[in-house]
Design a protein around this motif. Structure first.
Motif, PDB file in Angstrom:
ATOM      1  N   THR A  83      51.513  39.814  58.870  1.00  0.00           N
ATOM      2  CA  THR A  83      51.106  38.711  58.002  1.00  0.00           C
ATOM      3  C   THR A  83      49.728  38.971  57.415  1.00  0.00           C
ATOM      4  O   THR A  83      49.443  38.536  56.309  1.00  0.00           O
ATOM      5  CB  THR A  83      51.086  37.370  58.764  1.00  0.00           C
ATOM      6  N   ASP A 119      50.406  41.113  54.495  1.00  0.00           N
ATOM      7  CA  ASP A 119      51.005  40.282  53.451  1.00  0.00           C
ATOM      8  C   ASP A 119      49.941  39.450  52.747  1.00  0.00           C
ATOM      9  O   ASP A 119      49.965  39.306  51.530  1.00  0.00           O
ATOM     10  CB  ASP A 119      52.080  39.361  54.034  1.00  0.00           C
ATOM     11  N   ALA A 120      49.003  38.894  53.518  1.00  0.00           N
ATOM     12  CA  ALA A 120      47.944  38.072  52.929  1.00  0.00           C
ATOM     13  C   ALA A 120      47.047  38.919  52.034  1.00  0.00           C
ATOM     14  O   ALA A 120      46.614  38.464  50.972  1.00  0.00           O
ATOM     15  CB  ALA A 120      47.129  37.404  54.031  1.00  0.00           C
ATOM     16  N   ARG A 150      47.153  40.393  44.468  1.00  0.00           N
ATOM     17  CA  ARG A 150      47.971  39.962  43.336  1.00  0.00           C
ATOM     18  C   ARG A 150      47.291  38.823  42.589  1.00  0.00           C
ATOM     19  O   ARG A 150      47.225  38.813  41.364  1.00  0.00           O
ATOM     20  CB  ARG A 150      49.351  39.519  43.822  1.00  0.00           C
ATOM     21  N   LYS A 151      46.721  37.868  43.353  1.00  0.00           N
ATOM     22  CA  LYS A 151      46.041  36.730  42.718  1.00  0.00           C
ATOM     23  C   LYS A 151      44.795  37.189  41.964  1.00  0.00           C
ATOM     24  O   LYS A 151      44.500  36.677  40.890  1.00  0.00           O
ATOM     25  CB  LYS A 151      45.696  35.669  43.758  1.00  0.00           C
ATOM     26  N   VAL A 178      47.924  41.655  50.371  1.00  0.00           N
ATOM     27  CA  VAL A 178      48.691  41.957  49.163  1.00  0.00           C
ATOM     28  C   VAL A 178      48.708  40.736  48.252  1.00  0.00           C
ATOM     29  O   VAL A 178      48.522  40.851  47.032  1.00  0.00           O
ATOM     30  CB  VAL A 178      50.124  42.406  49.525  1.00  0.00           C
ATOM     31  N   GLU A 179      48.914  39.545  48.826  1.00  0.00           N
ATOM     32  CA  GLU A 179      48.943  38.317  48.031  1.00  0.00           C
ATOM     33  C   GLU A 179      47.582  38.062  47.380  1.00  0.00           C
ATOM     34  O   GLU A 179      47.501  37.692  46.205  1.00  0.00           O
ATOM     35  CB  GLU A 179      49.344  37.130  48.911  1.00  0.00           C
TER      36      GLU A 179
END
Length: 105
Positions: free
Chosen positions: A71, A74-75, A81-82, A77-78
């Motif tokens: 996670t 994942d955070a 992206r933002k 990568v997120e």
């Protein structure tokens, strides 16, 4: 035995991350061994080549630091992206907020 084999009185089971008595005893024994022999261990570590010392420390960190969960990745990568979706003004505003928080503005 008060309960039938395979059935316990605790319907919820063992709490998450609960350590058994054997694990606790082993952990205490290893800690005592390290504490009682710290000076000779430190001397042995000091005699290692720098690359071997770094490798040893990296290997030992696996036993002291928690493992990073997927996670976290994942955070990251997120968040990336933002950031890529932000326009120049939003990026500048974010930079100002970070600088203010760290007292460098």
């Amino acid at each position: 035995m008060p309960f039938k084999k395979g059935v316990s009185g605790n319907l919820n089971g063992r709490p998450k991350n609960a350590k058994g008595k054997a694990t606790k005893n082993l952990r205490e024994a290893v800690n005592k061994l390290i504490d009682d022999n710290w000076e000779s261990l430190q001397s042995d570590i000091d005699r290692l080549k720098p690359s071997e010392r770094c490798s040893f420390i990296k290997d030992m960190l696996a036993y002291t630091l928690p493992k990073l969960a997927s996670t976290t990745i994942d955070a990251t990568v997120e968040a990336k992206r933002k950031l890529e979706e932000m326009d120049g003004a939003q990026v500048n505003e974010l930079i100002e907020l970070v600088l203010e928080k760290h007292g460098k503005s």
